[in-house]
Design an enzyme around this catalytic site. Structure first.
Site, short mmCIF file in Angstrom:
data_model
loop_
_atom_site.label_atom_id
_atom_site.label_comp_id
_atom_site.label_asym_id
_atom_site.label_seq_id
_atom_site.Cartn_x
_atom_site.Cartn_y
_atom_site.Cartn_z
N VAL A 13 -19.52 48.81 -7.10
CA VAL A 13 -19.45 49.49 -8.39
C VAL A 13 -20.33 50.73 -8.39
O VAL A 13 -21.24 50.87 -7.58
CB VAL A 13 -19.87 48.54 -9.55
CG1 VAL A 13 -18.90 47.40 -9.69
CG2 VAL A 13 -21.27 48.01 -9.35
N CYS A 14 -20.06 51.64 -9.33
CA CYS A 14 -20.87 52.85 -9.49
C CYS A 14 -22.30 52.46 -9.82
O CYS A 14 -22.50 51.50 -10.56
CB CYS A 14 -20.30 53.73 -10.61
SG CYS A 14 -18.73 54.51 -10.17
N PRO A 15 -23.29 53.17 -9.33
CA PRO A 15 -23.22 54.38 -8.51
C PRO A 15 -23.17 54.11 -7.01
O PRO A 15 -23.17 55.05 -6.23
CB PRO A 15 -24.52 55.10 -8.88
CG PRO A 15 -25.50 53.99 -9.08
CD PRO A 15 -24.68 52.88 -9.73
#
Length: 79
Positions: A13-15
């Site tokens: 997942v981001c980041p």
């Protein structure tokens, strides 16, 4: 499109997604093509923009049948 390297970031997942892409690009030479498999949503909204901001050229974006995308990026293509 033919790529020099491939990375699948659909499991993060981001980041962290962009961190993994950035690490892959650091190991490549200018002009080489990185193929990135990524999810819809935040990754598809943020990663192409961030790559352009860092001087890389987004060449092609393809939607796969499974809801993921293939993004082809030329390292340093905007310099």
């Amino acid at each position: 499109m033919r790529s020099n390297e491939f990375i699948d970031i659909t499991d993060v997942v981001c980041p962290i997604t962009f961190v993994k892409v950035k690490v892959s690009l650091e190991e490549m030479n200018d002009g080489e093509i990185l193929e990135i498999k990524l999810n819809e949503g935040e990754p598809i909204q943020n990663i192409p923009r961030s790559l352009k901001d860092e001087g890389h050229k987004v060449l092609e974006l393809i939607e796969n049948d499974d809801g993921t995308f293939k993004l082809f990026v030329e390292k340093g293509g905007l310099k």
